[in-house]
Design an enzyme around this catalytic site. Structure first.
Site, short mmCIF file in Angstrom:
data_model
loop_
_atom_site.label_atom_id
_atom_site.label_comp_id
_atom_site.label_asym_id
_atom_site.label_seq_id
_atom_site.Cartn_x
_atom_site.Cartn_y
_atom_site.Cartn_z
N VAL A 11 0.84 -1.21 0.00
CA VAL A 11 0.00 0.00 0.00
C VAL A 11 0.87 1.26 0.00
O VAL A 11 0.64 2.18 -0.80
CB VAL A 11 -0.97 0.00 1.21
N GLU A 117 -10.49 5.55 5.29
CA GLU A 117 -11.25 4.99 4.16
C GLU A 117 -10.69 3.63 3.74
O GLU A 117 -11.45 2.70 3.45
CB GLU A 117 -11.19 5.97 2.98
N GLY A 122 -10.93 -1.66 0.63
CA GLY A 122 -9.82 -1.27 -0.26
C GLY A 122 -10.15 -0.01 -1.05
O GLY A 122 -10.36 1.06 -0.49
N GLY A 175 -0.14 -13.19 -3.72
CA GLY A 175 0.03 -12.04 -2.83
C GLY A 175 -1.28 -11.58 -2.20
O GLY A 175 -1.32 -10.55 -1.55
N LYS A 193 -13.44 -5.11 9.77
CA LYS A 193 -14.10 -4.23 8.80
C LYS A 193 -15.58 -4.05 9.13
O LYS A 193 -16.15 -2.97 8.94
CB LYS A 193 -13.93 -4.80 7.39
#
Ligand code: NAP
Length: 375
Positions: A11, A117, A122, A175, A193
């Protein structure tokens, strides 16, 4: 606006790429001035440092972005960044979900904002869409395929008759899944989440551990055969409903009807639905993970900060209460005698979730598989 980036993995490197490329007028105003890496051997850019104080104590840095993962030291750095008057953005649901109260208090005390966010869905603008919806409406329920790894595994198993172990290995090779896949396949990731979504959609801060959770570790060919013969597709789902002040929630596999929109969500995609009074059902679909989609969500947060658009942080304590939740559940266990009087074939009669949870404990079968059957 000057940014300090903590973590330069999947990320973090995506965030650096998007901001460095300056493709839009909005991103032209942003500049990453320091990047924290773990080891000097990882330094490939003059902005990189292994000393977090180069970021936390630098008065020119306005925003700290955390993409390291794990609880510590991410939590400690988050609190220090907020104490030093820096806005804070994170993609780290595990740290955020388990530290929300102290992060919220610290951000409020220091008059800075906290953005998250990328912790849910994602690249899907899910949190932002909750905010938009709530400007006009009240959200009564939400339900989502929040985890791309499990959706990938279940999709391949269902459509290509693959087995769990080889699909997990493939998800790891691609991954999608970590080396230790526990958080994904046992439901922890979805629980973080779902908890964050409850916080945002219902304004209630609930205990993570109060959300019952079952995963897909022991799903087998017989479960998929049942699904196919009875017109269902199996998906890992986090769901929550609100009735007045009462919030109910669970994380578990669900057998969704094969013409339901969730049945069509492929591979590592995510889909999250909300139900509200005037908008009705709205479904948000997109890349639930990945470097650039997740980084996109992080950069959106930074732009909101630049525009002085804070994320709402007014939450009150809430409790999960599944007392009134009823459903039909598919159950496979080596101790089926525990469920005998509530079964109607391979699924239960309509029963209370708490009754099923109680019997699951009594069955004491860690390899059992349970799924809610969509009504
Ligand atoms: N990947 C996704 O698609 C995705 C999507 C949504 C949210 N997230 C969340 O975003 C966060 C980051 O995920 P990721 O996939 O980018 O993980 P990642 O590829 O493992 O990247 C994390 C990076 O942070 C570094 N790091 C860890 N601890 C550090 C420390 N104390 N000091 C300096 N650097 C440190 C790691 O270095 P080492 O490798 O040397 O340990 C690694 O380079 C996680 O919380 C994850 O749950 C990820």
């Amino acid at each position: 606006m000057k940014i300090g980036l903590l973590g330069h993995g999947v990320v973090g490197s995506g965030v650096r790429k998007i901001i460095d490329e300056k493709l839009t007028d909005e991103t032209k105003n942003l500049e990453i001035t320091r990047i924290l890496v773990k080891d000097t051997s990882e330094i490939t850019d003059v902005r990189m440092t292994t000393d977090v104080n180069d970021i936390l104590l630098d008065p020119s840095i306005d925003v700290v972005v955390e993409c390291m993962g794990g609880i510590e030291p991410a939590r400690k750095y988050a609190l220090e960044a907020l104490e030093h008057g820096k806005h804070f953005v994170t993609s780290n649901k595990k740290m955020f979900a388990s530290s929300i109260l102290e992060l919220q208090e610290c951000a409020e005390r220091n008059h800075v904002s906290l953005h998250y966010e990328a912790t849910c869905g994602g690249g899907i603008p899910w949190i932002a869409n909750i905010d938009r919806c709530k400007r006009v409406d009240t959200i009564d329920s939400l339900k989502g395929i929040f985890n791309g790894t499990t959706n990938y595994i279940l999709s391949r198993m269902y459509h290509e008759n693959q087995d769990f172990v080889s699909m997990l290995k493939e998800a790891q090779d691609l991954g999608y899944a970590e080396k230790d896949p526990t958080d994904d396949i046992d439901g922890y990731d979805i629980r973080y989440k779902t908890m964050i979504s409850i916080l945002k959609a219902f304004g209630k801060r609930v205990n993570l551990e109060d959300i019952p959770m079952f995963g897909i570790r022991y799903i087998d060919a017989s479960d998929l055969k049942y699904c196919k013969e009875n017109g269902y597709v199996v998906k890992m789902i986090g769901r929550a409903e609100r009735n007045g002040d009462v919030v109910s929630s669970s994380v578990m596999p669900m057998l969704v009807k094969k013409d339901d929109v969730f049945a069509f969500i492929p591979l590592n995609f995510n889909a999250i639905a909300s139900n509200s009074k005037t908008l009705g059902k709205a479904v948000y679909i997109g890349q639930g993970a990945g470097s650039l989609p997740t980084a996109h969500a992080v950069v959106q947060d930074i732009i909101d900060i630049e525009k002085s658009q804070s994320m709402e942080m007014q939450f009150e304590d809430g409790m999960i209460n599944n007392e009134n939740v009823e459903g039909i559940y598919y159950i496979r266990s080596k101790n089926m005698e525990v469920f005998q009087d509530i079964m109607d074939g391979e699924v239960t009669k309509k029963v209370r979730l708490l009754e099923v949870l109680d019997r699951m404990k009594k069955a004491n079968d860690k390899e059992a598989f349970i799924a809610e059957v969509e009504a």
